[in-house]
Scaffold this active site. Structure first.
Site, mmCIF file in Angstrom:
data_model
loop_
_atom_site.group_PDB
_atom_site.id
_atom_site.type_symbol
_atom_site.label_atom_id
_atom_site.label_comp_id
_atom_site.label_asym_id
_atom_site.label_seq_id
_atom_site.Cartn_x
_atom_site.Cartn_y
_atom_site.Cartn_z
ATOM 1 N N ILE A 3 38.932 37.900 44.982
ATOM 2 C CA ILE A 3 38.552 38.926 44.016
ATOM 3 C C ILE A 3 37.718 38.257 42.930
ATOM 4 O O ILE A 3 38.135 37.243 42.370
ATOM 5 C CB ILE A 3 39.806 39.585 43.388
ATOM 6 N N LYS A 4 36.546 38.813 42.629
ATOM 7 C CA LYS A 4 35.691 38.246 41.585
ATOM 8 C C LYS A 4 36.202 38.647 40.206
ATOM 9 O O LYS A 4 36.477 39.819 39.957
ATOM 10 C CB LYS A 4 34.249 38.720 41.739
ATOM 11 N N ILE A 5 36.322 37.638 39.339
ATOM 12 C CA ILE A 5 36.710 37.858 37.944
ATOM 13 C C ILE A 5 35.729 37.065 37.082
ATOM 14 O O ILE A 5 35.531 35.873 37.320
ATOM 15 C CB ILE A 5 38.150 37.391 37.663
#
Length: 150
Positions: A3-5
């Site tokens: 998941i991109k954060i």
């Protein structure tokens, strides 16, 4: 799947919470040593919380340090001898900070708790250079594993 954060100030709590929850993440929008260190600290807090909660510390993550943006920002403003060098300098500085982090209190604390930071966490020194389409943005990988499960 990761998941991109964003590795921004606002993204730091999400990095810690995702790691604590065991969610693999890709920390993006990292442009400096200081941003990388802030993201790494959030990562470590999440791992420490997992250990304190009796959970396995292993959670995959990737920290994407965008070093090519530095070179793009100074294109045409520096002598040819310095062309495509600023991004590499930023990457080297970030890598040194990563190595210092491994040797720090955080690295020691996790080691004492049976957790070892993966040595491949440092940034690679590959800026994306517009004239070199095969080069890529640096993507250091950060992961932990439990000594007893290695």
């Amino acid at each position: 799947m990761f998941i991109k954060i964003p590795g921004t100030k606002e993204g730091l709590p999400a990095i810690e919470e995702a790691i604590f929850a065991g969610i693999p993440i890709n920390v993006t929008l990292l442009f400096s040593r200081d941003q990388y260190l802030a993201a790494a600290e959030a990562f470590l807090r999440g791992v420490e919380r997992r250990i304190d909660a009796g959970l396995k510390p292993a959670v995959g993550s990737v920290a994407s340090v965008f070093i090519s943006r530095w070179d793009a920002a100074v294109t045409g403003k520096v002598p040819d001898s310095l062309r495509d060098q600023l991004g590499i300098a930023v990457a080297k500085r970030t890598y040194k900070a990563y190595r210092a982090l491994l040797d720090s209190r955080a690295g020691s604390t996790l080691s004492m708790r049976g957790c070892v930071l993966n040595g491949s966490c440092g940034p690679a020194l590959e800026p994306r250079i517009p004239k070199h389409p095969t080069s890529s943005t640096s993507r250091p990988r950060c992961a932990t594993h439990n000594k007893h499960n290695a």
